[in-house]
Scaffold this motif. Structure first.
Motif, short mmCIF file in Angstrom:
data_model
loop_
_atom_site.label_atom_id
_atom_site.label_comp_id
_atom_site.label_asym_id
_atom_site.label_seq_id
_atom_site.Cartn_x
_atom_site.Cartn_y
_atom_site.Cartn_z
N VAL A 1 -10.23 15.62 10.73
CA VAL A 1 -9.47 16.70 10.10
C VAL A 1 -9.44 16.52 8.58
N ILE A 2 -9.40 15.27 8.12
CA ILE A 2 -9.46 15.03 6.67
C ILE A 2 -10.75 15.61 6.10
N VAL A 3 -11.85 15.38 6.79
CA VAL A 3 -13.13 15.94 6.32
C VAL A 3 -13.07 17.46 6.31
N LEU A 4 -12.44 18.04 7.35
CA LEU A 4 -12.35 19.50 7.43
C LEU A 4 -11.62 20.06 6.21
N PHE A 5 -10.48 19.48 5.85
CA PHE A 5 -9.72 19.99 4.72
C PHE A 5 -10.38 19.66 3.39
N ILE A 6 -11.06 18.51 3.31
CA ILE A 6 -11.77 18.17 2.08
C ILE A 6 -12.90 19.17 1.82
N ALA A 7 -13.52 19.62 2.90
CA ALA A 7 -14.63 20.56 2.76
C ALA A 7 -14.15 21.99 2.49
N ALA A 8 -12.86 22.23 2.57
CA ALA A 8 -12.33 23.58 2.36
C ALA A 8 -11.16 23.54 1.38
N PRO A 9 -11.41 23.24 0.11
CA PRO A 9 -10.32 23.22 -0.88
C PRO A 9 -9.55 24.53 -0.98
N PRO A 10 -10.21 25.71 -0.88
CA PRO A 10 -9.42 26.95 -0.94
C PRO A 10 -8.37 27.05 0.17
N LEU A 11 -8.68 26.48 1.34
CA LEU A 11 -7.71 26.50 2.43
C LEU A 11 -6.48 25.68 2.08
N VAL A 12 -6.68 24.49 1.51
CA VAL A 12 -5.56 23.64 1.12
C VAL A 12 -4.75 24.32 0.01
N ARG A 13 -5.44 24.92 -0.95
CA ARG A 13 -4.73 25.62 -2.03
C ARG A 13 -3.93 26.80 -1.49
N ALA A 14 -4.47 27.47 -0.48
CA ALA A 14 -3.75 28.61 0.09
C ALA A 14 -2.52 28.15 0.85
N ILE A 15 -2.61 27.04 1.57
CA ILE A 15 -1.48 26.55 2.35
C ILE A 15 -0.33 26.14 1.44
N PHE A 16 -0.65 25.42 0.36
CA PHE A 16 0.39 24.91 -0.53
C PHE A 16 0.56 25.76 -1.79
N ARG A 17 -0.16 26.89 -1.86
CA ARG A 17 -0.06 27.80 -3.02
C ARG A 17 -0.34 27.06 -4.33
N LEU A 18 -1.43 26.32 -4.35
CA LEU A 18 -1.80 25.56 -5.53
C LEU A 18 -2.65 26.42 -6.46
N PRO A 19 -2.53 26.22 -7.77
CA PRO A 19 -3.37 26.97 -8.71
C PRO A 19 -4.79 26.41 -8.73
N THR A 20 -5.71 27.24 -9.16
CA THR A 20 -7.09 26.80 -9.33
C THR A 20 -7.26 26.19 -10.70
N PRO A 21 -7.81 24.95 -10.80
CA PRO A 21 -7.95 24.31 -12.12
C PRO A 21 -8.79 25.17 -13.06
#
Length: 424
Positions: free
Chosen positions: A386-406
């Motif tokens: 699952v770590i690999v899954l989320f590492i390969a999908a940064p937009p998904l992590v940003r969407a979950i935590f509402r993070l800004p794009t650098p």
């Protein structure tokens, strides 16, 4: 002086755009940090642990039993969930970092040393994979490079009689050279024939596996004399990594090679001219070629160094962890786990080092979690996947935590424009 000129001089001068204020700079810096790769990696691990907690809860017998009467007594199920998850992750921590149940600090810290032992081959193999990633290549041949390196270092370890320090140095060098040659074949084929490194490395994995399996069944090659098992003789004491903290701990001097390899790769990529060429080819090989860089040679150099680093993982397995002789399973899946470590570490030396320690903790604590709480060790493998899954999908992590794009500026509110209405 005319009246028009006087009025022009009295007119206010339009303000020139001022430089960004300090608070705006700090705001932009915080956005880059919060939405950067490091934060994405941390949150990916957190999300994976949450997924693991859900699986632990679903597979726990007490949770399943209390779920039958959840609506009448919901507190029982919530308590069972908390007990299952906290017990599992508590055992994971005590099996990988510090065991509070043991007497004294020296005894309690032993799990951390076990974590570093598991992390050592993951770090050096991850550095080899990450270095290839930085050049735009995919080194999937960690298993083959480890097996060839293990065979070379192991043969020196049990077949030659050399002075203590010299014996260990020769064994390590032979293993590194073996891995470098096996990786260099891939770079040479890509440079001269255009063969894709993914296909070549996968095929060379099988070549190395069956070659070592044959040698382990051949008397006079790698097979132990007088034995029918496909296993080598035990390594001689002069070729084994010495203990760092004494015989009561498993940590050996091979961990120092992981630290040295991390420093070397950092220097290579950030302080050497060859590392500059590596990064240039990784960014854009066509532009690097126009700039006068021999891209074909860079491919060969990259795989030579990457193969040597991955080979060092095989050396650590043979001369540090398995000293009683090894079989064809000496790689223990480290060649493929190194890909995950390199991805989590963002192909940066320090990040790979930290990721290797984390996965070493998963390996060390997974066995403790299984023994103490009866949690299948497959849960740890799921967490890693699952770590690999989320590492390969940064937009998904940003969407979950509402993070800004650098690199993006915060949205500015549009000014409210009012229109004056003349009274009739």
């Amino acid at each position: 002086m005319s009246e028009t000129t006087a009025e022009a001089e009295k007119a206010p001068v339009p303000a020139t755009p001022s430089e960004p204020k300090d608070d705006q700079r700090w705001s932009q810096a915080m956005r880059d940090i919060v939405g950067g790769n490091a934060m994405i990696s941390v949150l990916a691990v957190f999300l994976a642990l949450v997924v693991g907690a859900v699986l632990i809860a679903f597979t726990d017998e007490q949770v399943q039993e209390t779920a039958g009467y959840f609506f009448s007594r919901p507190g029982d199920m919530l308590g069972a969930v908390w007990q299952a998850v906290s017990g599992a992750y508590g055992a994971l921590f005590q099996g990988s970092i510090y065991n509070f149940r043991r007497d004294g600090f020296l005894a309690g810290i032993k799990p951390l040393t076990d974590t570093l032992v598991y992390a050592t081959p993951l770090i050096v193999a991850g550095l080899g994979v990450g270095l290839a990633f930085r050049v735009g290549m995919f080194n999937i041949g960690g298993r083959g490079q480890m097996l060839i390196a293990a065979a070379g270092a192991g043969w020196v370890g049990f077949a030659l009689d050399l002075p203590p320090v010299l014996h260990l140095i020769v064994a390590v060098l032979v293993g590194i050279i073996g891995g470098a040659i096996w990786g260099g074949i891939v770079g040479l084929l890509k440079a001269r024939t255009g063969a894709h490194e993914v296909i070549v490395t996968i095929m060379l994995n099988y070549v190395a596996l069956y070659l070592i399996s044959f040698l382990l069944r051949t008397p006079g090659a790698l097979q132990a004399p007088g034995s029918n098992n496909p296993k080598t003789p035990a390594m001689k004491e002069t070729a084994i990594f010495p203990d760092l903290l004494g015989p009561q701990y498993n940590l050996h001097a091979g961990f120092l090679t992981a630290i040295a390899a991390t420093i070397f790769v950092w220097w290579l990529l950030n302080r050497s001219s060859l590392g500059f060429q590596f990064r240039a080819v990784g960014e854009n090989p066509n532009a690097a070629l126009v700039a006068g860089i021999n891209v074909k040679n860079i491919y060969v150099y990259t795989m030579l160094i990457a193969g040597g680093l991955v080979g060092l993982a095989g050396v650590n397995q043979v001369l540090g962890t398995v000293t009683t002789g090894f079989s064809s399973g000496i790689d223990a899946g480290i060649g493929f786990d190194a890909i995950t470590v390199a991805l989590l570490g963002r192909s940066k030396p320090v990040g790979i080092f930290v990721a290797g320690v984390l996965f070493g903790a998963f390996k060390a604590g997974g066995f403790s979690m299984q023994a103490a709480e009866g949690i299948p060790i497959d849960i740890v493998l799921v967490v890693q996947s699952v770590i690999v899954l989320f590492i390969a999908a940064p937009p998904l992590v940003r969407a979950i935590f509402r993070l800004p794009t650098p690199g993006t500026a915060p949205r500015r509110q549009l000014p409210i424009v009012t229109k004056e209405v003349k009274a009739k």
